[in-house]
Scaffold this motif. Structure first.
Motif, PDB file in Angstrom:
ATOM      1  N   TYR A  34     -12.603   8.932  -3.680  1.00  0.00           N
ATOM      2  CA  TYR A  34     -11.503   8.070  -3.254  1.00  0.00           C
ATOM      3  C   TYR A  34     -11.964   7.184  -2.106  1.00  0.00           C
ATOM      4  N   ARG A  35     -11.424   5.965  -2.127  1.00  0.00           N
ATOM      5  CA  ARG A  35     -11.705   5.018  -1.051  1.00  0.00           C
ATOM      6  C   ARG A  35     -10.404   4.421  -0.546  1.00  0.00           C
ATOM      7  N   PHE A  36     -10.271   4.321   0.756  1.00  0.00           N
ATOM      8  CA  PHE A  36      -9.125   3.649   1.372  1.00  0.00           C
ATOM      9  C   PHE A  36      -9.315   2.145   1.243  1.00  0.00           C
ATOM     10  N   LEU A  37      -8.299   1.461   0.706  1.00  0.00           N
ATOM     11  CA  LEU A  37      -8.385   0.016   0.492  1.00  0.00           C
ATOM     12  C   LEU A  37      -7.665  -0.789   1.556  1.00  0.00           C
ATOM     13  N   GLY A  38      -6.569  -0.264   2.104  1.00  0.00           N
ATOM     14  CA  GLY A  38      -5.816  -1.015   3.098  1.00  0.00           C
ATOM     15  C   GLY A  38      -4.340  -0.693   3.046  1.00  0.00           C
ATOM     16  N   ASP A  39      -3.553  -1.457   3.786  1.00  0.00           N
ATOM     17  CA  ASP A  39      -2.125  -1.191   3.937  1.00  0.00           C
ATOM     18  C   ASP A  39      -1.280  -2.384   3.521  1.00  0.00           C
ATOM     19  N   LEU A  40      -0.088  -2.091   2.991  1.00  0.00           N
ATOM     20  CA  LEU A  40       0.975  -3.068   2.829  1.00  0.00           C
ATOM     21  C   LEU A  40       2.003  -2.835   3.916  1.00  0.00           C
ATOM     22  N   VAL A  41       2.364  -3.885   4.634  1.00  0.00           N
ATOM     23  CA  VAL A  41       3.342  -3.751   5.718  1.00  0.00           C
ATOM     24  C   VAL A  41       4.480  -4.754   5.607  1.00  0.00           C
ATOM     25  N   GLY A  42       4.269  -5.894   4.938  1.00  0.00           N
ATOM     26  CA  GLY A  42       5.302  -6.918   4.846  1.00  0.00           C
ATOM     27  C   GLY A  42       4.678  -8.297   4.759  1.00  0.00           C
ATOM     28  N   GLU A  43       5.331  -9.270   5.368  1.00  0.00           N
ATOM     29  CA  GLU A  43       4.833 -10.647   5.301  1.00  0.00           C
ATOM     30  C   GLU A  43       3.508 -10.835   6.022  1.00  0.00           C
ATOM     31  N   ALA A  44       3.132  -9.881   6.867  1.00  0.00           N
ATOM     32  CA  ALA A  44       1.819  -9.957   7.513  1.00  0.00           C
ATOM     33  C   ALA A  44       0.690  -9.855   6.498  1.00  0.00           C
ATOM     34  N   ASN A  45       0.988  -9.370   5.291  1.00  0.00           N
ATOM     35  CA  ASN A  45      -0.025  -9.316   4.234  1.00  0.00           C
ATOM     36  C   ASN A  45      -0.259 -10.661   3.567  1.00  0.00           C
ATOM     37  N   LEU A  46       0.619 -11.624   3.803  1.00  0.00           N
ATOM     38  CA  LEU A  46       0.476 -12.935   3.161  1.00  0.00           C
ATOM     39  C   LEU A  46      -0.555 -13.771   3.889  1.00  0.00           C
TER      40      LEU A  46
END
Length: 355
Positions: A46-58
């Motif tokens: 398994y590898r960590f890819l990242g986070d979803l938090v909201g509009e900061a992902n845009l």
């Protein structure tokens, strides 16, 4: 007057300088702390890819934060507008288009991340119909079904537009939490947590039956929360019994998985559950802040995560989903994010899992 003239000049210049801007949605990945792999080494699964938090992902494909953009935002009064973001994510699901739907109990709303189209939508209450305690979401064809514990109902909405399609009442339910839609059975399973049972509804939301009662024997429950379905098997997070139950629906038999304990890999407050394409069983162990992976026979394979706020760690995680590419999404509730991991497969150690 001066402000109007400046606005007209900026609009003229920005219109001449560039065409329509498009956005993409990227996982937040602090590069200085990557890669994170489990287990560490050449045989990583398994590898960590990242986070979803909201509009900061845009992210704009043409640098939305240039000087002209900032000036335009100042002139129209949008420079200090707060970004839309998760507050307390609970249940979630993913569709084949790459949309990630996250129920946010803190906002009493649902955030829809269009990962390919580069948009984040906030959907929820409408008119006089108020969402109260939304906890889980599941896909049923073109519909989203959202459980609301205090409303004791299930909200229905269009998965692409967020348009409300109505709601299903759940007479007799005490606290509906987890949902699982079995397309081949054309049945919806609902975990009635305080009723210590699983409700079975037909495709129109009509009550068909219930499974279980309070107890510790197989096919009995104590505060069940989240559910997952795959190929005739219903996986139940039997939370207050500190275990999972894997139910063979055709035989009406259950196998108990996991045991209560204080070591990593034991269960204390299991929450979100899921299957991947190879039949592995996943469970969020909320009390110990881990994601646990079991094989199809119920043997513990690997713990991921641990308590904390750094990438790849959790604080009171809740819901769980796995998409068609075996990406694993964990609702990290108190860190206000969804953490994303890639299953690399038995013979793919070192593959980055990115598209």
């Amino acid at each position: 007057m001066v402000r109007v003239l400046l606005l007209a000049m900026i609009l003229l210049l920005t219109g001449c300088a560039s065409g329509p801007q498009s956005s993409s949605l990227r996982l937040l990945t602090p590069s200085e702390q990557l890669p994170l792999m489990w287990p560490d080494g050449d045989r990583a699964r398994y590898r960590f890819l990242g986070d979803l938090v909201g509009e900061a992902n845009l992210q704009s494909e043409s640098n939305r934060n240039n000087g002209w953009q900032k000036a335009l935002e100042w002139l129209v009064g949008q420079s200090d507008a707060p970004l839309l973001r998760l507050q307390r994510p609970q249940g979630l699901t993913v569709d084949e288009r790459g949309w990630v739907y996250v129920v946010d109990v803190g906002a009493a709303a649902l955030l829809a991340f269009d990962t390919r189209g580069g948009q984040v939508h906030r959907w929820g209450s409408y008119g006089q119909r108020q969402w109260r305690t939304p906890l889980d979401v599941v896909l049923k064809g073109e519909e989203l079904l959202i459980s609301d514990a205090d409303c004791r109902c299930i909200w229905r909405m269009d998965r692409s537009s967020g348009r409300h399609l109505g709601r299903w009442s759940l007479p007799g339910a005490t606290r509906p939490v987890g949902l699982a839609w079995a397309a081949d059975w054309q049945q919806l399973f609902v975990a009635d947590s305080q009723g210590h049972r699983i409700l079975v509804l037909d495709r129109q939301g009509q009550y068909l039956a219930s499974m279980g009662q309070r107890g510790t024997a197989p096919m009995q429950f104590n505060g069940p929360t989240f559910l997952a379905y795959q190929s005739g098997k219903l996986l139940v997070s039997d939370t207050l019994n500190a275990r999972l139950q894997l139910i063979d629906l055709a035989r009406n038999q259950a196998r108990v998985i996991g045991q209560r304990g204080s070591r990593v890999g034991n269960l204390a407050r299991p929450k979100g559950v899921a299957f991947d394409s190879e039949g592995h069983l996943y469970v969020v162990e909320s009390y110990f802040d881990h994601l646990l992976v079991f094989d199809s026979g119920g043997r513990l394979l690997l713990p991921l995560g641990g308590a904390g706020s750094e990438p790849g760690s959790f604080t009171l995680p809740s819901g769980l989903a796995v998409d068609g590419s075996d990406r694993v999404y964990v609702a990290d509730m108190m860190n206000a994010r969804v953490s994303v991991f890639q299953y690399l497969g038995e013979n793919r150690g070192g593959h980055d899992g990115d598209e």
